[in-house]
Each structure stands twice: as structure tokens, then as C-alpha cells.
Design an enzyme around this catalytic site. Structure first.
Site, mmCIF file in Angstrom:
data_model
loop_
_atom_site.group_PDB
_atom_site.id
_atom_site.type_symbol
_atom_site.label_atom_id
_atom_site.label_comp_id
_atom_site.label_asym_id
_atom_site.label_seq_id
_atom_site.Cartn_x
_atom_site.Cartn_y
_atom_site.Cartn_z
ATOM 1 N N GLU A 164 -13.962 -4.649 2.621
ATOM 2 C CA GLU A 164 -12.727 -4.628 3.398
ATOM 3 C C GLU A 164 -11.566 -4.021 2.603
ATOM 4 O O GLU A 164 -11.551 -2.831 2.357
ATOM 5 C CB GLU A 164 -12.383 -6.045 3.899
ATOM 6 C CG GLU A 164 -13.386 -6.593 4.908
ATOM 7 C CD GLU A 164 -13.331 -5.945 6.282
ATOM 8 O OE1 GLU A 164 -12.505 -5.036 6.521
ATOM 9 O OE2 GLU A 164 -14.138 -6.339 7.151
ATOM 10 N N HIS A 200 -12.545 -1.271 4.541
ATOM 11 C CA HIS A 200 -12.033 -1.526 5.874
ATOM 12 C C HIS A 200 -11.937 -0.205 6.634
ATOM 13 O O HIS A 200 -11.299 0.740 6.169
ATOM 14 C CB HIS A 200 -10.643 -2.164 5.740
ATOM 15 C CG HIS A 200 -10.075 -2.744 6.991
ATOM 16 N ND1 HIS A 200 -10.631 -3.828 7.631
ATOM 17 C CD2 HIS A 200 -8.961 -2.415 7.710
ATOM 18 C CE1 HIS A 200 -9.898 -4.143 8.682
ATOM 19 N NE2 HIS A 200 -8.879 -3.296 8.754
ATOM 20 N N SER A 210 -10.468 -3.985 13.488
ATOM 21 C CA SER A 210 -9.269 -4.581 12.899
ATOM 22 C C SER A 210 -8.391 -5.135 14.018
ATOM 23 O O SER A 210 -8.810 -6.018 14.761
ATOM 24 C CB SER A 210 -8.552 -3.552 12.037
ATOM 25 O OG SER A 210 -7.569 -4.155 11.224
#
Length: 421
Positions: free
Chosen positions: A236, A333, A108
Site C-alpha cells: 500500500e 497502492h 481506494s
């Protein structure tokens, strides 16, 4: 620092850069980032670092009239990471590591930072491979975001013009509170369909510290020879993870949601269903959102890197869906972090810790280790993983049974690109 031994063996070094955009997080924010199992499994040295964030790491004084000595203030968070890599270069031998075989990896916001490091002249030679997990960024930010944020901060501090000494005298809590208000003002004027306008505190192109797009011809002398592995997770930001009732979303509700972001929501939905016919509406919403942003950026990054020649680029998509909570989180995610760190058992509350999770851990962690060792993620537990070229983007689908796909979802991604509002 985690190391199997402080002997004189030259082990690959893996430097973890944490996520949290450019605003939050730490090197040990979650247990999945514990480096012990990865160091033991791969006979590698794992290093995890902290650095300045938000207003402390990315206040653009240079854009609002500060003296030249503050020109790079917007990028000091990135410069901190360069200092950490210099420490690795100078000291990692004492921990059994090889300073000439350093891989940076991050997820990320950590991946975004690595994307910037790949074009920073001061970082040249400090790392040799990069793994970008759900954090690809091809084009850095510019003053259109960082300047207003700096101006908002001065306003929140009731400063009519920049006064460096007065700014330095602001108490920490007051500065942080003002920075949060400035960030909220910026986000309030952003485009909700363009996530880049909502980032807030962040680095930017700057003549001294980051003069060029990392994958441009001008920056090729820095980035060309850094092997790259980049990818995303399938779902995600899965809405059901944050709001479980959305698990019952209907296709009509999906269409209504898509209409806020796409001029032809029916075409987008149909293209997604053609590629993923068995997914529920809430899962399709996540896949479409991830596809148009995270996955497309990873593809673009790998292609841009490949176009420079030099070291190879490899693309992946992590698709294994955790069985916990009846599978509601899906391939969310951050879900690959525990696998990359060989922490499927340690993080059983996230992975389930069963035989299938351990199988996925083996495939993923060994790929990360292999890439760190020699710049190629292939190993005996995976089918042949082919590199990306500028004209195509083969993707390793990391799952219970992994496989290579060549642009299977391109019709969906194309429709997303063409109809995005």
C-alpha cells in the site's frame, strides 16, 4: 462508456468509481483506468463516472441547522453515484449491456464509496456485485467529523450562523479555498495514528440516504444479495515510493517509527518478520501499516458480509512487486489497477510490460471479469478461490504464482490490533 458492440447481447456491465478519497480524482485521472482493453478482453461494457467531491459532495448542512430539504447534503456525492447507476439501468441496453448484471468496482476512495452504496436504500437493485480495491470500510462516519467541518467552513467564510442563500452566493474559488482551510483545521486536531480522523470531507450515516451500517442486520435487505470481492495490496503506502532514501532504513529506525503507533514495537516487528522474513525494514513498515488498516478492514468487511448469508464474499491480497525502478515501488497502492483493466502493456512504465506482468494481468483481469459475469472470481488461470465465511478468511494471494492462504498473517494482525496506541 466502452463496449465491444451496441448489439442486443446482454453483456455484464462494470461501473468504475474512481479513487481520491472523497476529495479529489476523476473518472480518467490515470491511463490505467482506460476501459477499452477490459471491455474487449471480457466482452463486457465498462462505464466510468464522475460525481461531486469534497465540500460540493459532503457539506453537512443538516448537522448545523439547515431545513429538512438539506438533510442529505452530506451524502450528495453518494447520491450522484446512485443517479449514475440509474442512468446505467435505464440506458445500458443501448450499449450492449445487461442492466440486470451490473458490477461496481473501485479503488481506494472508490472502494470506500462502494462500501457506502452497499447500504444505501436508493441503490438497491441498481448493482448486483461489488469489487472493493484497497477501500474497505465497515462502519460509516458520523457527525463527530462532518459537523465540525461544516462549522469550520462557516467560520472561514465569516458567517456567524448558517445562511443558505449567502452560502450559495459564495464564488466557487472562495468556497473551495475556505473548504481547504476548514479541512486543514480538522486534520490538525486529528489523531495521526487513526487515519479515519484525518479523512475530512466525507459521507456519514444519515436517516434518509444512509440510515444504517451497510453490513448490519438493518441494512441486510440492501447488501445481503450483493456479491463482494475485496482486497488490498501488500505494501500500500510504501514510504520508499515517496522518499527513496528510506530504502536504507535500518531495523532500529523501523522500531523507532513503530514506537509512535504501537505500545510494543518489538513484538509488532517480530510478528511481521516471522511472516515476512525476507523483507527489508522499509518494506516491513509498509506491510505493517497496510495490515493494520487496509487489510484488516478488508477482512472485517468480507466477514461482516459473510455473516449476513446470501451472496458470497471473496478476499484477495495483491502481492506482485513491479520490477520498475529496481523494484523500489513494490506492491504499492494503486498497483493492481492496470492489471484489473488489462492495461499492463499500456502502463508499462508502472508494470514493466514484460512476460511476468502480462501473466499477472491475465490472472487479475480474468478474475475481475469472471466475478462480474457470475459473482465468482474463479477461472482456469488461478487455483481454487474459496469464499470467506464469518469464522475464517481465506485469501487469494495474487502474484506471479498465485495461491490461497488461510490467515497466515493473523499473528501479525493480532499483534497490531492488541498494541495499537
Amino acid at each position: 462508456v466502452w463496449t465491444p458492440s451496441t448489439d442486443t447481447n446482454k453483456r455484464p456491465v462494470m461501473v468504475w468509481i474512481h479513487g481520491g478519497n472523497y476529495t479529489t480524482g476523476s473518472s480518467y485521472a490515470i491511463r490505467a483506468q482506460d476501459g477499452e482493453n477490459l471491455a474487449r478482453r471480457g466482452d463486457v461494457v465498462v462505464v466510468s463516472v464522475n460525481h461531486r467531491l469534497n465540500v460540493h459532495g459532503h457539506l453537512d448542512l443538516g448537522a448545523i441547522g439547515a431545513p429538512d430539504e438539506y438533510a442529505s447534503s452530506v451524502n450528495v456525492g453518494i447520491l450522484d453515484l446512485i443517479k449514475a447507476l440509474e442512468w446505467v439501468r435505464d440506458n445500458i441496453r443501448e450499449f450492449g449491456g445487461d442492466p440486470n448484471n451490473v458490477t461496481v468496482f473501485g479503488q481506494s476512495g472508490g472502494g470506500l464509496k462502494i462500501s457506502h452504496l452497499s447500504g444505501a436504500p436508493a441503490a438497491k437493485g441498481l448493482f448486483h456485485k461489488a469489487i472493493v480495491q484497497s477501500g474497505s470500510q465497515v462502519e460509516p462516519f458520523d457527525e463527530t467529523m462532518t459537523r465540525p467541518l461544516a462549522e469550520f467552513l462557516l467560520e472561514e467564510l465569516s458567517q456567524s450562523s448558517l445562511d443558505i442563500k449567502a452560502l450559495q452566493a459564495v464564488p466557487l474559488k472562495e468556497l473551495q479555498a475556505a473548504a481547504q482551510r476548514a479541512n486543514a483545521r480538522w486534520k490538525a486536531q486529528g489523531n495521526p495514528n487513526d487515519i479515519w480522523t484525518l479523512v475530512g470531507w466525507a459521507p456519514r450515516l444519515e436517516a434518509n440516504s444512509l440510515p444504517h451500517n451497510p453490513y448490519s442486520k438493518e441494512a441486510a435487505s440492501v447488501s445481503k444479495d450483493i456479491a463482494l470481492m475485496a482486497g488490498t495490496t501488500l505494501h500500500e503506502f510504501n514510504m520508499a515510493l515517496f522518499f527513496p532514501p528510506s530504502e536504507n532504513m535500518t531495523f532500529e529506525e523501523l522500531r523507532t517509527n513503530l514506537a509512535r503507533a504501537y505500545s510494543d514495537p518489538d513484538a509488532v516487528m517480530a510478528s511481521a518478520r516471522a511472516v515476512y522474513p525476507n523483507e527489508k525494514p522499509v518494506a516491513l513498515a509498509a506491510i505493517i501499516g497496510a495490515g493494520g488498516f487496509n487489510r484488516q478492514n478488508a477482512i472485517d468487511q468480507c466477514r461482516a458480509k459473510a455473516a449476513l448469508g446470501g451472496a458470497p464474499a471473496y478476499l484477495y491480497q495483491y502481492c506482485w512487486q513491479t520490477p520498475v525502478l529496481d523494484g523500489l515501488p513494490r506492491a504499492y497502492h494503486c498497483s493492481e489497477i492496470a492489471m484489473a483493466f488489462a492495461n499492463a502493456t499500456k502502463e508499462a512504465q508502472a508494470t514493466g510490460g514484460g512476460a511476468e506482468a502480462l501473466n499477472v494481468e491475465q490472472q487479475v483481469s480474468d478474475a475481475w471479469i469472471s466475478f462480474a459475469r457470475n459473482g465468482n472470481p474463479n477461472h482456469e488461470g488461478l487455483p481454487n478461490w474459496t469464499r470467506v465465511f464469518s469464522e475464517n478468511a481465506p485469501t487469494m494471494i495474487l502474484d506471479a504464482t498465485s495461491r490461497i492462504e488461510v490467515e497466515r498473517d493473523e499473528p501479525m494482525l493480532s499483534m497490531i490490533r492488541e498494541t495499537k496506541i
